[in-house]
Design a protein around this motif. Structure first.
Motif, short mmCIF file in Angstrom:
data_model
loop_
_atom_site.label_atom_id
_atom_site.label_comp_id
_atom_site.label_asym_id
_atom_site.label_seq_id
_atom_site.Cartn_x
_atom_site.Cartn_y
_atom_site.Cartn_z
N UNK A 20 29.03 -25.94 24.41
CA UNK A 20 28.31 -26.02 23.14
C UNK A 20 28.59 -24.77 22.33
N UNK A 21 28.07 -24.76 21.10
CA UNK A 21 28.30 -23.62 20.23
C UNK A 21 27.57 -22.39 20.74
N UNK A 22 28.10 -21.23 20.41
CA UNK A 22 27.55 -19.97 20.91
C UNK A 22 26.40 -19.45 20.07
N UNK A 23 25.75 -18.40 20.60
CA UNK A 23 24.59 -17.80 19.95
C UNK A 23 24.66 -16.29 20.05
N UNK A 24 24.40 -15.62 18.95
CA UNK A 24 24.36 -14.16 18.95
C UNK A 24 23.00 -13.68 19.47
N UNK A 25 22.99 -12.49 20.07
CA UNK A 25 21.74 -11.88 20.52
C UNK A 25 21.82 -10.39 20.30
N UNK A 26 20.68 -9.73 20.32
CA UNK A 26 20.67 -8.29 20.08
C UNK A 26 19.48 -7.66 20.78
N UNK A 27 19.61 -6.35 21.04
CA UNK A 27 18.56 -5.57 21.66
C UNK A 27 18.55 -4.16 21.06
N UNK A 28 17.38 -3.58 20.92
CA UNK A 28 17.23 -2.22 20.43
C UNK A 28 16.13 -1.57 21.23
N UNK A 29 16.38 -0.37 21.75
CA UNK A 29 15.39 0.25 22.61
C UNK A 29 15.31 1.75 22.46
N UNK A 30 14.22 2.28 22.99
CA UNK A 30 14.00 3.73 23.04
C UNK A 30 13.49 4.07 24.43
N UNK A 31 13.91 5.21 24.97
CA UNK A 31 13.47 5.61 26.31
C UNK A 31 13.14 7.09 26.33
N UNK A 32 12.25 7.42 27.25
CA UNK A 32 11.82 8.82 27.43
C UNK A 32 11.89 9.15 28.91
N UNK A 33 12.74 10.11 29.26
CA UNK A 33 12.88 10.54 30.64
C UNK A 33 11.84 11.60 30.97
N UNK A 82 9.80 13.64 34.60
CA UNK A 82 10.03 14.01 36.00
C UNK A 82 9.78 12.82 36.93
N UNK A 83 8.80 12.00 36.58
CA UNK A 83 8.43 10.89 37.46
C UNK A 83 9.35 9.67 37.29
N UNK A 84 10.05 9.56 36.17
CA UNK A 84 10.90 8.40 35.91
C UNK A 84 11.13 8.24 34.42
N UNK A 85 11.48 7.02 34.01
CA UNK A 85 11.81 6.74 32.61
C UNK A 85 10.92 5.63 32.08
N UNK A 86 10.29 5.88 30.94
CA UNK A 86 9.54 4.84 30.26
C UNK A 86 10.40 4.31 29.11
N UNK A 87 10.27 3.02 28.81
CA UNK A 87 11.12 2.43 27.79
C UNK A 87 10.38 1.37 27.01
N UNK A 88 10.84 1.15 25.79
CA UNK A 88 10.34 0.08 24.94
C UNK A 88 11.54 -0.59 24.30
N UNK A 89 11.64 -1.91 24.44
CA UNK A 89 12.81 -2.64 23.98
C UNK A 89 12.40 -3.83 23.12
N UNK A 90 13.12 -4.01 22.03
CA UNK A 90 12.99 -5.21 21.20
C UNK A 90 14.25 -6.05 21.40
N UNK A 91 14.08 -7.36 21.55
CA UNK A 91 15.24 -8.23 21.75
C UNK A 91 14.97 -9.60 21.15
N UNK A 92 16.04 -10.26 20.71
CA UNK A 92 15.91 -11.61 20.19
C UNK A 92 17.28 -12.27 20.14
N UNK A 93 17.31 -13.53 19.69
CA UNK A 93 18.52 -14.33 19.58
C UNK A 93 18.58 -15.00 18.22
N UNK A 94 19.75 -15.40 17.80
CA UNK A 94 19.95 -16.06 16.51
C UNK A 94 19.73 -17.57 16.68
N UNK A 95 18.48 -17.93 16.94
CA UNK A 95 18.08 -19.32 17.09
C UNK A 95 16.78 -19.55 16.35
N UNK A 96 16.59 -20.75 15.83
CA UNK A 96 15.40 -21.02 15.01
C UNK A 96 14.10 -20.86 15.79
#
Length: 222
Positions: free
Chosen positions: A179-192, A194-208
């Motif tokens: 079938x036909x293809x679909x574009x997708x994207x992600x954008x994120x920010x992270x903070x390292x 001592x204990x580890x890494x916290x992150x926040x990510x936005x993601x979606x696809x080019x679909x209705x």
């Protein structure tokens, strides 16, 4: 690979672009574990918008060969179609060609305890130059024959704009064989930390009917 959450485990996944480029390093093993409010896979939820716990082990050799296994639960809702676990053993080889780091890998994605167990293999070619990475994944050995020959393309980049604080993003194209293809994207920010890494990510696809996913996570490795 598994964990298409940004800044996640193997990034099994887009900040490091679905593969954490191993390159040629001294022999070593690394365990990783993370908790995320959702499981992003090519711009959509793979866990029914439920939180997941993910872990992985990877051993890399100084020759550039590496191997490991990653695992994730797929849903906290026992009535969900995807309730169960995803297990992904992987092998690969990373090497440098001048300024370009290249990686060849194969992963086997299995969900043995979900309703209608699934499995498929994915051959992956990745390349990175500085902060920019690109990847092509080819689906093979899939239980769903319609998925055979499907290709996923992605390119992404990251930038540390403050000590320990990074932004990263990726765009891709999911090209099913039938079938036909679909574009997708992600954008994120992270903070390292001592204990580890916290992150926040936005993601979606080019679909209705695509969801706008906002995913928080915490991961650590040792």
């Amino acid at each position: 690979m598994i964990q298409k959450n940004q800044n996640a485990i193997t990034n099994c996944t887009a900040a490091a672009l679905f593969l954490g480029f191993s390159g040629v390093a001294s022999a070593q093993g690394e365990f990783s574990v993370g908790v995320f409010s959702d499981y992003i896979d090519n711009g959509e939820s793979r866990s029914g918008n439920n939180a997941v716990v993910q872990g992985a082990f990877e051993h890399s050799h100084h020759t550039g060969f590496f191997a490991g296994t990653a695992i994730s639960n797929l849903s906290n809702d026992s009535g969900d179609e995807f309730h169960g676990h995803e297990i992904v053993p992987f092998v690969g080889y990373g090497f440098a060609a001048g300024p370009v780091d290249l990686e060849l890998a194969y992963e086997y994605i299995a969900t043995p305890d979900v309703s209608g167990a699934t499995y498929e293999g994915e051959a992956i070619l990745g390349a990175s130059v500085g902060p920019v990475s690109a990847e092509v994944g080819y689906i093979t050995n899939a239980h769903d024959r319609d998925a055979e020959g499907s290709v996923v393309y992605a390119i992404g980049a990251g930038h540390e704009f403050m000590p320990g604080v990074s932004v990263d993003g990726a765009v891709g194209y999911d090209d099913p064989d039938d079938e036909s293809g679909t574009a997708f994207w992600e954008l994120g920010m992270s903070r390292e930390m001592d204990q580890g890494t916290i992150s926040l990510t936005y993601a979606s696809r080019d679909e209705s009917d695509a969801q706008n996913l906002f995913v928080a996570g915490f991961s650590t490795s040792f």
